[in-house]
Design a protein around this motif. Sequence first.
Motif, PDB file in Angstrom:
ATOM      1  N   ASN A   1     -21.397  12.883  -0.598  1.00 17.96           N
ATOM      2  CA  ASN A   1     -20.478  13.521   0.340  1.00 17.96           C
ATOM      3  C   ASN A   1     -19.312  14.090  -0.461  1.00 17.96           C
ATOM      4  O   ASN A   1     -18.442  13.355  -0.914  1.00 17.96           O
ATOM      5  CB  ASN A   1     -19.989  12.509   1.374  1.00 17.96           C
ATOM      6  N   LEU A   2     -19.294  15.394  -0.620  1.00 18.08           N
ATOM      7  CA  LEU A   2     -18.221  16.072  -1.348  1.00 18.08           C
ATOM      8  C   LEU A   2     -17.095  16.508  -0.421  1.00 18.08           C
ATOM      9  O   LEU A   2     -16.118  17.095  -0.871  1.00 18.08           O
ATOM     10  CB  LEU A   2     -18.782  17.290  -2.099  1.00 18.08           C
ATOM     11  N   GLY A   3     -17.233  16.226   0.857  1.00 21.11           N
ATOM     12  CA  GLY A   3     -16.233  16.614   1.844  1.00 21.11           C
ATOM     13  C   GLY A   3     -15.093  15.616   1.935  1.00 21.11           C
ATOM     14  O   GLY A   3     -15.068  14.583   1.249  1.00 21.11           O
ATOM     15  N   ALA A   4     -14.150  15.901   2.809  1.00 24.59           N
ATOM     16  CA  ALA A   4     -12.957  15.070   2.993  1.00 24.59           C
ATOM     17  C   ALA A   4     -13.115  14.052   4.110  1.00 24.59           C
ATOM     18  O   ALA A   4     -12.253  13.187   4.275  1.00 24.59           O
ATOM     19  CB  ALA A   4     -11.753  15.970   3.278  1.00 24.59           C
ATOM     20  N   GLU A   5     -14.200  14.146   4.896  1.00 25.10           N
ATOM     21  CA  GLU A   5     -14.424  13.257   6.038  1.00 25.10           C
ATOM     22  C   GLU A   5     -15.743  12.516   5.886  1.00 25.10           C
ATOM     23  O   GLU A   5     -16.680  13.022   5.258  1.00 25.10           O
ATOM     24  CB  GLU A   5     -14.456  14.073   7.344  1.00 25.10           C
ATOM     25  N   PRO A   6     -15.855  11.333   6.489  1.00 26.30           N
ATOM     26  CA  PRO A   6     -17.152  10.639   6.504  1.00 26.30           C
ATOM     27  C   PRO A   6     -18.199  11.489   7.222  1.00 26.30           C
ATOM     28  O   PRO A   6     -17.882  12.233   8.149  1.00 26.30           O
ATOM     29  CB  PRO A   6     -16.870   9.353   7.296  1.00 26.30           C
ATOM     30  N   VAL A   7     -19.450  11.366   6.780  1.00 30.38           N
ATOM     31  CA  VAL A   7     -20.557  12.118   7.377  1.00 30.38           C
ATOM     32  C   VAL A   7     -21.651  11.131   7.762  1.00 30.38           C
ATOM     33  O   VAL A   7     -22.026  10.272   6.968  1.00 30.38           O
ATOM     34  CB  VAL A   7     -21.113  13.179   6.398  1.00 30.38           C
ATOM     35  N   THR A   8     -22.151  11.272   8.979  1.00 25.86           N
ATOM     36  CA  THR A   8     -23.224  10.416   9.470  1.00 25.86           C
ATOM     37  C   THR A   8     -24.569  11.071   9.192  1.00 25.86           C
ATOM     38  O   THR A   8     -24.789  12.229   9.548  1.00 25.86           O
ATOM     39  CB  THR A   8     -23.063  10.157  10.980  1.00 25.86           C
TER      40      THR A   8
END
Length: 152
Positions: free
Chosen positions: A103-110
Amino acid sequence: MTPTINVIFEEWADQALGLPSYETAGAAGADVRAQFADRQPVILAPGERRLIPTGLRIEIPLGYEVQIRPRSGLALKEGISLPNAPGTIDSDYRGPLGVILINLGAEPVTIEHGQRIAQMVVAPVVQAGFRQVRELGETERGQGGFGSTGRG
């Protein structure tokens, strides 16, 4: 000749999710899906990487490899990628097919059970011979490394 990839499901796998599939007639990659034995989603925190099972094992013909690549939509919308992209599966591997997601984003990903998480591209392999020599042939570029050919 079109190669055939033999596939078996793990004993715990949800066979209703089907085999890897090409979503359009012109697709180079066949989508693979996340499969969790408990059918529960996994949450990837920002910066977290995890091996996501697919519930599959594959047999690749000699002379081919399978490359595992990110899905562009997941990369753009969620920041999900593969840290070893493209991942290579060799023709002599018979273990479980897992996909390393990050996950390279700033938020958790389901990541949901059954979600398309990556794509597999079947490619021919050429094995090279290697020999030690005293000198390498000259080229215009020479030893110019990263960025040596300029921008634009």
